[in-house]
Design a protein around this motif. Structure first.
Motif, PDB file in Angstrom:
ATOM      1  N   THR A  40       5.327  11.830   2.536  1.00  0.00           N
ATOM      2  CA  THR A  40       4.433  12.976   2.686  1.00  0.00           C
ATOM      3  C   THR A  40       5.017  14.255   2.115  1.00  0.00           C
ATOM      4  O   THR A  40       4.323  15.257   2.037  1.00  0.00           O
ATOM      5  CB  THR A  40       4.094  13.205   4.170  1.00  0.00           C
ATOM      6  N   SER A  41       6.280  14.221   1.717  1.00  0.00           N
ATOM      7  CA  SER A  41       6.905  15.427   1.163  1.00  0.00           C
ATOM      8  C   SER A  41       7.835  15.041   0.019  1.00  0.00           C
ATOM      9  O   SER A  41       8.216  13.884  -0.136  1.00  0.00           O
ATOM     10  CB  SER A  41       7.692  16.170   2.244  1.00  0.00           C
ATOM     11  N   GLU A  42       8.194  16.023  -0.765  1.00  0.00           N
ATOM     12  CA  GLU A  42       9.107  15.771  -1.883  1.00  0.00           C
ATOM     13  C   GLU A  42      10.516  15.457  -1.405  1.00  0.00           C
ATOM     14  O   GLU A  42      11.280  14.808  -2.121  1.00  0.00           O
ATOM     15  CB  GLU A  42       9.129  16.981  -2.820  1.00  0.00           C
ATOM     16  N   ARG A  43      10.870  15.916  -0.216  1.00  0.00           N
ATOM     17  CA  ARG A  43      12.203  15.630   0.326  1.00  0.00           C
ATOM     18  C   ARG A  43      12.340  14.191   0.819  1.00  0.00           C
ATOM     19  O   ARG A  43      13.428  13.748   1.139  1.00  0.00           O
ATOM     20  CB  ARG A  43      12.529  16.588   1.467  1.00  0.00           C
ATOM     21  N   LYS A  44      11.222  13.483   0.903  1.00  0.00           N
ATOM     22  CA  LYS A  44      11.189  12.085   1.359  1.00  0.00           C
ATOM     23  C   LYS A  44      11.783  11.932   2.754  1.00  0.00           C
ATOM     24  O   LYS A  44      12.573  11.033   3.017  1.00  0.00           O
ATOM     25  CB  LYS A  44      11.908  11.173   0.362  1.00  0.00           C
ATOM     26  N   ASP A  45      11.383  12.824   3.648  1.00  0.00           N
ATOM     27  CA  ASP A  45      11.905  12.759   5.015  1.00  0.00           C
ATOM     28  C   ASP A  45      10.880  12.264   6.031  1.00  0.00           C
ATOM     29  O   ASP A  45      11.214  12.042   7.182  1.00  0.00           O
ATOM     30  CB  ASP A  45      12.462  14.111   5.441  1.00  0.00           C
ATOM     31  N   SER A  46       9.624  12.090   5.595  1.00  0.00           N
ATOM     32  CA  SER A  46       8.624  11.524   6.502  1.00  0.00           C
ATOM     33  C   SER A  46       7.602  10.731   5.684  1.00  0.00           C
ATOM     34  O   SER A  46       7.388  10.996   4.502  1.00  0.00           O
ATOM     35  CB  SER A  46       7.940  12.621   7.311  1.00  0.00           C
ATOM     36  N   THR A  47       6.987   9.761   6.339  1.00  0.00           N
ATOM     37  CA  THR A  47       6.038   8.874   5.664  1.00  0.00           C
ATOM     38  C   THR A  47       4.781   8.711   6.495  1.00  0.00           C
ATOM     39  O   THR A  47       4.775   8.994   7.695  1.00  0.00           O
ATOM     40  CB  THR A  47       6.649   7.480   5.416  1.00  0.00           C
ATOM     41  N   VAL A  48       3.726   8.246   5.841  1.00  0.00           N
ATOM     42  CA  VAL A  48       2.488   7.858   6.510  1.00  0.00           C
ATOM     43  C   VAL A  48       2.032   6.539   5.895  1.00  0.00           C
ATOM     44  O   VAL A  48       2.397   6.207   4.761  1.00  0.00           O
ATOM     45  CB  VAL A  48       1.366   8.914   6.373  1.00  0.00           C
ATOM     46  N   TRP A  49       1.247   5.784   6.649  1.00  0.00           N
ATOM     47  CA  TRP A  49       0.687   4.532   6.153  1.00  0.00           C
ATOM     48  C   TRP A  49      -0.728   4.804   5.652  1.00  0.00           C
ATOM     49  O   TRP A  49      -1.521   5.440   6.342  1.00  0.00           O
ATOM     50  CB  TRP A  49       0.663   3.479   7.257  1.00  0.00           C
ATOM     51  N   GLN A  50      -1.023   4.311   4.444  1.00  0.00           N
ATOM     52  CA  GLN A  50      -2.342   4.480   3.860  1.00  0.00           C
ATOM     53  C   GLN A  50      -2.895   3.118   3.453  1.00  0.00           C
ATOM     54  O   GLN A  50      -2.133   2.245   3.024  1.00  0.00           O
ATOM     55  CB  GLN A  50      -2.281   5.381   2.632  1.00  0.00           C
ATOM     56  N   PRO A  51      -4.218   2.954   3.550  1.00  0.00           N
ATOM     57  CA  PRO A  51      -4.816   1.685   3.119  1.00  0.00           C
ATOM     58  C   PRO A  51      -4.652   1.493   1.613  1.00  0.00           C
ATOM     59  O   PRO A  51      -4.614   2.454   0.856  1.00  0.00           O
ATOM     60  CB  PRO A  51      -6.294   1.833   3.464  1.00  0.00           C
ATOM     61  N   ARG A  52      -4.525   0.242   1.213  1.00  0.00           N
ATOM     62  CA  ARG A  52      -4.512  -0.075  -0.211  1.00  0.00           C
ATOM     63  C   ARG A  52      -5.636  -1.064  -0.476  1.00  0.00           C
ATOM     64  O   ARG A  52      -6.153  -1.689   0.451  1.00  0.00           O
ATOM     65  CB  ARG A  52      -3.163  -0.606  -0.661  1.00  0.00           C
ATOM     66  N   PRO A  53      -6.040  -1.212  -1.731  1.00  0.00           N
ATOM     67  CA  PRO A  53      -7.178  -2.085  -2.031  1.00  0.00           C
ATOM     68  C   PRO A  53      -6.912  -3.537  -1.647  1.00  0.00           C
ATOM     69  O   PRO A  53      -5.760  -3.999  -1.645  1.00  0.00           O
ATOM     70  CB  PRO A  53      -7.338  -1.963  -3.547  1.00  0.00           C
ATOM     71  N   ALA A  54      -7.995  -4.241  -1.323  1.00  0.00           N
ATOM     72  CA  ALA A  54      -7.888  -5.680  -1.047  1.00  0.00           C
ATOM     73  C   ALA A  54      -7.411  -6.378  -2.316  1.00  0.00           C
ATOM     74  O   ALA A  54      -7.721  -5.960  -3.435  1.00  0.00           O
ATOM     75  CB  ALA A  54      -9.238  -6.233  -0.612  1.00  0.00           C
ATOM     76  N   ASP A  55      -6.640  -7.450  -2.144  1.00  0.00           N
ATOM     77  CA  ASP A  55      -6.070  -8.184  -3.271  1.00  0.00           C
ATOM     78  C   ASP A  55      -6.672  -9.589  -3.318  1.00  0.00           C
ATOM     79  O   ASP A  55      -6.273 -10.458  -2.546  1.00  0.00           O
ATOM     80  CB  ASP A  55      -4.555  -8.248  -3.124  1.00  0.00           C
ATOM     81  N   PRO A  56      -7.626  -9.851  -4.224  1.00  0.00           N
ATOM     82  CA  PRO A  56      -8.251 -11.178  -4.305  1.00  0.00           C
ATOM     83  C   PRO A  56      -7.252 -12.284  -4.646  1.00  0.00           C
ATOM     84  O   PRO A  56      -7.427 -13.425  -4.213  1.00  0.00           O
ATOM     85  CB  PRO A  56      -9.287 -11.025  -5.423  1.00  0.00           C
ATOM     86  N   ASP A  57      -6.191 -11.956  -5.384  1.00  0.00           N
ATOM     87  CA  ASP A  57      -5.177 -12.972  -5.706  1.00  0.00           C
ATOM     88  C   ASP A  57      -4.434 -13.417  -4.449  1.00  0.00           C
ATOM     89  O   ASP A  57      -4.162 -14.609  -4.272  1.00  0.00           O
ATOM     90  CB  ASP A  57      -4.190 -12.436  -6.740  1.00  0.00           C
ATOM     91  N   LEU A  58      -4.099 -12.466  -3.567  1.00  0.00           N
ATOM     92  CA  LEU A  58      -3.447 -12.838  -2.309  1.00  0.00           C
ATOM     93  C   LEU A  58      -4.374 -13.665  -1.435  1.00  0.00           C
ATOM     94  O   LEU A  58      -3.931 -14.597  -0.756  1.00  0.00           O
ATOM     95  CB  LEU A  58      -3.009 -11.587  -1.550  1.00  0.00           C
ATOM     96  N   GLU A  59      -5.660 -13.341  -1.445  1.00  0.00           N
ATOM     97  CA  GLU A  59      -6.629 -14.125  -0.681  1.00  0.00           C
ATOM     98  C   GLU A  59      -6.660 -15.563  -1.184  1.00  0.00           C
ATOM     99  O   GLU A  59      -6.676 -16.506  -0.391  1.00  0.00           O
ATOM    100  CB  GLU A  59      -8.019 -13.498  -0.791  1.00  0.00           C
ATOM    101  N   ALA A  60      -6.634 -15.747  -2.505  1.00  0.00           N
ATOM    102  CA  ALA A  60      -6.658 -17.091  -3.087  1.00  0.00           C
ATOM    103  C   ALA A  60      -5.384 -17.858  -2.748  1.00  0.00           C
ATOM    104  O   ALA A  60      -5.442 -19.058  -2.433  1.00  0.00           O
ATOM    105  CB  ALA A  60      -6.834 -17.000  -4.594  1.00  0.00           C
ATOM    106  N   VAL A  61      -4.254 -17.190  -2.767  1.00  0.00           N
ATOM    107  CA  VAL A  61      -2.987 -17.854  -2.421  1.00  0.00           C
ATOM    108  C   VAL A  61      -3.002 -18.304  -0.971  1.00  0.00           C
ATOM    109  O   VAL A  61      -2.621 -19.438  -0.649  1.00  0.00           O
ATOM    110  CB  VAL A  61      -1.794 -16.915  -2.695  1.00  0.00           C
ATOM    111  N   MET A  62      -3.447 -17.428  -0.072  1.00  0.00           N
ATOM    112  CA  MET A  62      -3.485 -17.797   1.344  1.00  0.00           C
ATOM    113  C   MET A  62      -4.470 -18.936   1.599  1.00  0.00           C
ATOM    114  O   MET A  62      -4.196 -19.839   2.390  1.00  0.00           O
ATOM    115  CB  MET A  62      -3.840 -16.592   2.208  1.00  0.00           C
ATOM    116  N   LEU A  63      -5.608 -18.922   0.921  1.00  0.00           N
ATOM    117  CA  LEU A  63      -6.579 -19.994   1.073  1.00  0.00           C
ATOM    118  C   LEU A  63      -6.009 -21.316   0.576  1.00  0.00           C
ATOM    119  O   LEU A  63      -6.156 -22.346   1.233  1.00  0.00           O
ATOM    120  CB  LEU A  63      -7.875 -19.660   0.335  1.00  0.00           C
ATOM    121  N   SER A  64      -5.312 -21.305  -0.546  1.00  0.00           N
ATOM    122  CA  SER A  64      -4.731 -22.553  -1.054  1.00  0.00           C
ATOM    123  C   SER A  64      -3.629 -23.064  -0.130  1.00  0.00           C
ATOM    124  O   SER A  64      -3.508 -24.271   0.090  1.00  0.00           O
ATOM    125  CB  SER A  64      -4.201 -22.367  -2.480  1.00  0.00           C
ATOM    126  N   ARG A  65      -2.840 -22.163   0.450  1.00  0.00           N
ATOM    127  CA  ARG A  65      -1.803 -22.590   1.409  1.00  0.00           C
ATOM    128  C   ARG A  65      -2.434 -23.210   2.655  1.00  0.00           C
ATOM    129  O   ARG A  65      -1.947 -24.205   3.177  1.00  0.00           O
ATOM    130  CB  ARG A  65      -0.923 -21.411   1.803  1.00  0.00           C
TER     131      ARG A  65
END
Length: 73
Positions: A40-65
């Motif tokens: 959250t800052s240039e000093r890299k002293d704090s962080t936040v979690w943000q959503p990232r896009p769904a990954d269809p490749d990961l979905e396919a890997v999990m389905l095949s497993r």
């Protein structure tokens, strides 16, 4: 003790849905949601979690497993 421990800064969650077909079979659906940790800052002293896009490749890997685990070739 903790010299070799690290964190990727990414988290993945998978949701599995089973639906019965009219013919008596089962359809399996897997969806992916991910989060990424960003600074959250240039000093890299704090962080936040943000959503990232769904990954269809990961979905396919999990389905095949899952299919392999259930005995499908």
């Amino acid at each position: 003790v903790f010299d070799s421990v690290y964190d990727t800064g990414e988290r993945d969650r998978f949701r599995t849905r089973l639906e019965r077909t009219p013919e008596g079979g089962t359809e399996i659906y897997i969806s992916h949601r991910g989060m990424v940790e960003v600074y959250t800052s240039e000093r890299k002293d704090s962080t936040v979690w943000q959503p990232r896009p769904a990954d269809p490749d990961l979905e396919a890997v999990m389905l095949s497993r899952l299919m392999l685990k259930l005995g499908v070739r």
